[in-house]
Motif scaffolding. Structure first.
Motif, PDB file in Angstrom:
ATOM      1  N   UNK A  67       0.834  -1.206   0.000  1.00  0.00           N
ATOM      2  CA  UNK A  67       0.000   0.000   0.000  1.00  0.00           C
ATOM      3  C   UNK A  67       0.869   1.255   0.000  1.00  0.00           C
ATOM      4  N   UNK A  68       1.925   1.204   0.761  1.00  0.00           N
ATOM      5  CA  UNK A  68       2.792   2.376   0.833  1.00  0.00           C
ATOM      6  C   UNK A  68       3.427   2.710  -0.517  1.00  0.00           C
ATOM      7  N   UNK A  78       9.071   3.592  -9.897  1.00  0.00           N
ATOM      8  CA  UNK A  78       8.978   4.954 -10.416  1.00  0.00           C
ATOM      9  C   UNK A  78       9.420   5.029 -11.868  1.00  0.00           C
ATOM     10  N   UNK A  79      10.419   4.237 -12.173  1.00  0.00           N
ATOM     11  CA  UNK A  79      10.842   4.180 -13.573  1.00  0.00           C
ATOM     12  C   UNK A  79       9.696   3.656 -14.423  1.00  0.00           C
ATOM     13  N   UNK A  80       9.076   2.578 -13.957  1.00  0.00           N
ATOM     14  CA  UNK A  80       7.923   2.013 -14.650  1.00  0.00           C
ATOM     15  C   UNK A  80       6.851   3.057 -14.860  1.00  0.00           C
ATOM     16  N   UNK A  81       6.575   3.784 -13.820  1.00  0.00           N
ATOM     17  CA  UNK A  81       5.535   4.795 -13.885  1.00  0.00           C
ATOM     18  C   UNK A  81       5.873   5.835 -14.934  1.00  0.00           C
ATOM     19  N   UNK A  82       7.124   6.177 -14.978  1.00  0.00           N
ATOM     20  CA  UNK A  82       7.574   7.163 -15.962  1.00  0.00           C
ATOM     21  C   UNK A  82       7.422   6.623 -17.376  1.00  0.00           C
ATOM     22  N   UNK A  83       7.828   5.376 -17.566  1.00  0.00           N
ATOM     23  CA  UNK A  83       7.707   4.767 -18.887  1.00  0.00           C
ATOM     24  C   UNK A  83       6.237   4.664 -19.297  1.00  0.00           C
ATOM     25  N   UNK A 135       1.874   6.014  -7.163  1.00  0.00           N
ATOM     26  CA  UNK A 135       0.670   6.284  -7.930  1.00  0.00           C
ATOM     27  C   UNK A 135       0.204   5.083  -8.741  1.00  0.00           C
ATOM     28  N   UNK A 136       0.853   3.945  -8.535  1.00  0.00           N
ATOM     29  CA  UNK A 136       0.434   2.716  -9.210  1.00  0.00           C
ATOM     30  C   UNK A 136      -0.383   1.917  -8.204  1.00  0.00           C
ATOM     31  N   UNK A 137      -1.525   1.407  -8.623  1.00  0.00           N
ATOM     32  CA  UNK A 137      -2.403   0.730  -7.675  1.00  0.00           C
ATOM     33  C   UNK A 137      -1.828  -0.599  -7.193  1.00  0.00           C
TER      34      UNK A 137
END
Lengths: 155, 155
Positions: free
Chosen positions: A10-11, A54-59, A17-19
DNA sequence: CTATAAGTTGGAGCCGACTCCAAGTCAAGG
DNA sequence: CCTTGACTTGGAGTCGGCTCCAACTTATAG
């Protein structure tokens, strides 16, 4: 014994910002390595995982398909791309894609700016009298994003 | 009166890189207006449609969902956005999105460049700066893909 | 007249990326 | 003890965006 901070799913969901569901899904399809579990089976994450996510989120923001992200995660994990010439090639090629994407996006921004400007000097302002001239020939849209006709767009 | 050139669906498919099926699909979901038909029912396209499709293609490259493209087509068709304040707002907001996307993409490019550089001075020689990459605006948002270089994860 | 080509339609199917759910486990609190 | 809450799992369902298909029409060539 160092006290590296640990996070619950959860944290990191909150922080990236990814569920939670999506994070578990990424693990399921092995986009992410299987996370370490506690005795009770709960996943534990560290700073390292946080930056991977975070990298994933950026991609993701760039619209890249998950499958294409794998090479990035490999270099992210291993940190020495030179060991994998293939990987280097993939990265280079992706770089080109992305640069192309930036160009496309810039064209869209230009398109919008053009449209907004159009509205602007129609809406008020000085003696620009184009009401007759180019009121609505119904296709002044082009003119900027033509160049891209060439190279295959795939992906 | 000039004879405006007309195209078949196949021709604009070829010229825009969007498949015939996809073009028909766009018409079906009313992303595109119903095309004029000939006596035999075949669709006829003009320059105007060509540029609309090209705009679509460009937006597609940016990863924009079809539903979000509608406002663009409205301004594309009507060419006078100032008549629809709502539309103007949407355009502005989209512009912001896109600028953000460009920033994300730029971060990815930076990430790749960083990784490639890493490999470079490890595998060959020493290079502090390269000429290939231009200056780095390097977005502030989240520039934290570095700590991952632990090379410790089990993958 | 038939075969081929290029188009039409409606609808089914597919894939990627989630998203939701039920059933279960464990940990702490009243 | 029972409940609440945070988590686990496997699997089903959803949605967007195509992509493919069968059946059909029309035009042209042999």
């Amino acid at each position: 014994m160092k006290a590296e901070p640990a996070y619950t799913i959860k944290q990191i969901a909150d922080r990236t910002g990814i569920s939670e569901d999506t994070i578990r899904y990424y693990e399921k399809i092995a986009l992410l390595p299987r996370a370490v579990r506690r005795d009770n089976g709960h996943r534990v994450y560290r700073e390292e995982d946080l930056s991977t996510l975070r990298l994933l989120s950026c991609l993701k923001k760039t619209g890249m398909p998950l499958e294409e992200m794998r090479p990035f995660l490999t270099v992210s994990a291993d940190a020495d791309p030179a060991d994998y010439p293939e990987l280097v090639e993939q990265l280079r090629s992706h770089r080109e894609n992305i640069v192309g994407q930036i160009a496309s996006l810039q064209q869209v921004v230009d398109f919008i700016d053009m449209k907004l400007d159009e509205g602007r000097y129609r809406g008020h302002c000085s003696g620009e009298e184009r009401e007759d001239a180019q009121k609505k020939p119904v296709s002044p849209t082009e003119m900027s994003y033509f160049p891209v006709t060439g190279s295959r767009s795939g992906l």
